[in-house]
Motif scaffolding. Structure first.
Motif, PDB file in Angstrom:
ATOM      1  N   THR A 118       0.712  -1.280   0.000  1.00  0.00           N
ATOM      2  CA  THR A 118       0.000   0.000   0.000  1.00  0.00           C
ATOM      3  C   THR A 118       0.732   1.317   0.000  1.00  0.00           C
ATOM      4  OG1 THR A 118      -0.404  -0.587   2.281  1.00  0.00           O
ATOM      5  CG2 THR A 118      -2.285  -0.472   0.837  1.00  0.00           C
TER       6      THR A 118
ATOM      7  N   ASN B 190      -6.921  -4.222  -1.760  1.00  0.00           N
ATOM      8  CA  ASN B 190      -6.331  -3.892  -0.457  1.00  0.00           C
ATOM      9  C   ASN B 190      -6.744  -4.869   0.636  1.00  0.00           C
ATOM     10  OD1 ASN B 190      -5.107  -1.574  -1.596  1.00  0.00           O
ATOM     11  ND2 ASN B 190      -6.991  -0.395  -1.287  1.00  0.00           N
TER      12      ASN B 190
ATOM     13  N   ASN C  89      -6.103  -7.177   3.495  1.00  0.00           N
ATOM     14  CA  ASN C  89      -5.010  -7.195   4.468  1.00  0.00           C
ATOM     15  C   ASN C  89      -4.597  -8.613   4.843  1.00  0.00           C
ATOM     16  OD1 ASN C  89      -4.595  -4.358   5.033  1.00  0.00           O
ATOM     17  ND2 ASN C  89      -6.632  -4.374   5.956  1.00  0.00           N
TER      18      ASN C  89
ATOM     19  N   ARG D 282      -2.979 -10.455   7.913  1.00  0.00           N
ATOM     20  CA  ARG D 282      -2.837 -10.163   9.346  1.00  0.00           C
ATOM     21  C   ARG D 282      -1.893 -11.159  10.038  1.00  0.00           C
ATOM     22  NH1 ARG D 282      -5.175  -5.162  10.581  1.00  0.00           N
ATOM     23  NH2 ARG D 282      -7.102  -4.924   9.372  1.00  0.00           N
TER      24      ARG D 282
ATOM     25  N   THR E 139      -8.465  -8.933  13.510  1.00  0.00           N
ATOM     26  CA  THR E 139      -8.146  -7.597  12.997  1.00  0.00           C
ATOM     27  C   THR E 139      -7.503  -6.713  14.053  1.00  0.00           C
ATOM     28  OG1 THR E 139     -10.333  -6.724  13.580  1.00  0.00           O
ATOM     29  CG2 THR E 139     -10.106  -7.753  11.404  1.00  0.00           C
TER      30      THR E 139
ATOM     31  N   ALA F 104      -1.828  -4.766   9.843  1.00  0.00           N
ATOM     32  CA  ALA F 104      -1.593  -5.685   8.727  1.00  0.00           C
ATOM     33  C   ALA F 104      -0.106  -5.799   8.421  1.00  0.00           C
ATOM     34  CB  ALA F 104      -2.347  -5.201   7.500  1.00  0.00           C
TER      35      ALA F 104
ATOM     36  N   THR G 281       0.924  -6.779   5.332  1.00  0.00           N
ATOM     37  CA  THR G 281       0.975  -6.262   3.972  1.00  0.00           C
ATOM     38  C   THR G 281      -0.430  -6.381   3.397  1.00  0.00           C
ATOM     39  OG1 THR G 281       2.147  -6.393   1.829  1.00  0.00           O
ATOM     40  CG2 THR G 281       1.553  -8.466   2.869  1.00  0.00           C
ATOM     41  N   VAL G 282      -0.590  -6.002   2.147  1.00  0.00           N
ATOM     42  CA  VAL G 282      -1.864  -6.196   1.461  1.00  0.00           C
ATOM     43  C   VAL G 282      -1.608  -7.001   0.188  1.00  0.00           C
ATOM     44  CG1 VAL G 282      -2.899  -4.083   2.337  1.00  0.00           C
ATOM     45  CG2 VAL G 282      -1.676  -4.033   0.163  1.00  0.00           C
TER      46      VAL G 282
END
Length: 381
Positions: free
Chosen positions: A226, A309, A311, A313, A318, A322, A324-325
């Protein structure tokens, strides 16, 4: 178990939830690498529809090709030319010399994370296209050609066969310090490039380590990882060069296996408008179809994803930031799944999470193409 099923393959996309100084030894400059030897292989390459590919796989143990498909077809290099830029900088700098710390930082970033600023710095200092001319002569490259637009190093024309020659020079003829610097960085390739693109496609996404890669991409507006803003594709004036500058390209080159047994070069161009995730998936499927001696494919099952996008985790919830995406719509490898936090993306509801070993984290099963909340054939973690 919830009644509401996970996202199905044909459904339309929804808004993604927020979950989801080195001293180089004195070594005589070797003679340029000669033409690549070995009989022509019968390819097993499975090229996805709409993709134009150039492929070469060379087994260093037997001295033969296991794959050749359009191996002399020219593609615009994108960032693969950074191999030549690095080698030109390192070439014949004296019997004993140091790489200044500032240059080492640039070289590391250019080779590990495909840093464009470092490439432009050396391209300008080295005389632009003259770098390509020099390396063509030194390495006996056959179909590598400098760009017509000298400001655009990524427009250099390259082929899979010439790429094998470059790696053979690095592995078998380059001074040890040069080999260790370049290949050491390729073995330390970062997941995200400095421009915000996920660069662990192709070789890096298809095989277990050890591998070392130099990837290339051009013509895509977004590629996961991102933080960086989208980079619009570059469009050249018609008729200026021999290689196609219109279609987006995605390339994966490098070595695979213990002792860098196999040299792999996979070049692909895609229809205009292809997303990065689609191209990422296509080059992955192509690479996994190849006969690569010494390569080990990772265990698990491949699933398509949807939305943007998404995520990855650290755990099946959550609560933590994150890792990364995912590039939008990319195939992912799933090794196991577990129940965790319930995630709601109306009208979908799911508490199952998939573990992605190549990302070292979890995604909610909502974003995976499957008919149910649990993924079929995938064990629990």
């Amino acid at each position: 178990m919830f009644r509401t099923q996970a996202r199905r393959s044909g459904a339309r996309s929804l808004l993604a939830l927020a979950v989801a100084g080195v001293c180089l030894a004195a070594v005589p400059v070797p003679a340029a690498a000669g033409p690549v030897a070995g009989p022509r292989a019968v390819t097993s390459a499975q090229v996805p529809p709409g993709v134009t590919a150039g492929v070469a796989v060379y087994d260093r143990q037997t001295g033969t090709f296991t794959e050749q498909l359009n191996a002399t077809g020219q593609f615009r290099s994108a960032s693969v030319v950074k191999l030549l830029i690095a080698l030109d900088y390192l070439w014949n700098r004296g019997p004993v010399y140091d790489v200044p710390s500032a240059d080492r930082v640039r070289l590391d970033a250019m080779l590990r994370s495909s840093d464009d600023g470092a490439a432009s710095f050396y391209w300008g200092n080295g005389g632009g296209g003259a770098i390509v001319d020099r390396m063509v002569s030194r390495l006996s490259l056959v179909n590598t050609v400098r760009p017509v637009d000298d400001n655009m190093w990524g427009y250099t024309a390259v082929t899979a066969a010439d790429t094998v020659r470059i790696y053979r020079y690095l592995l078998d003829q380059a001074p040890v310090a040069v080999r260790d610097l370049v290949l050491g960085n390729l073995h330390a390739s970062t997941r995200c490039g400095t421009d915000g693109f996920d660069q662990h496609f192709g070789i890096a996404g298809s095989f277990e380590q050890p591998w070392g890669v130099k990837q290339g991409w051009s013509g895509f507006s977004s590629g996961g990882c991102t933080p960086k803003p989208p980079k619009p594709p570059t469009v050249a004036a018609a008729g200026t060069v021999a290689v196609d500058l219109t279609r987006p390209v995605l390339h994966s080159t490098g070595t695979v296996g213990t002792g860098d047994r196999s040299i792999v070069a996979v070049y692909t161009s895609h229809p205009v408008g292809t997303t990065y995730g689609k191209a990422y998936t296509d080059i992955g499927r192509l690479t996994r179809s190849l006969n690569v001696p010494g390569a080990v494919q990772p265990a698990g099952s491949w699933f398509g994803t949807w939305s943007e996008n998404v995520n990855v985790r650290p755990q099946a919830n959550t609560q933590q930031a994150a890792k990364t995406v995912l590039p939008a719509g990319v195939d992912v490898l799933v090794s196991c799944q577990k129940q965790g936090e319930t995630v709601s993306v109306p009208p979908y509801l799911n508490d199952w999470w998939a573990y992605l070993p190549q990302y070292g984290g979890y995604v909610t099963n909502i974003y995976l193409h499957s008919a149910g909340n649990q993924l079929p054939g995938v064990p629990t973690c």
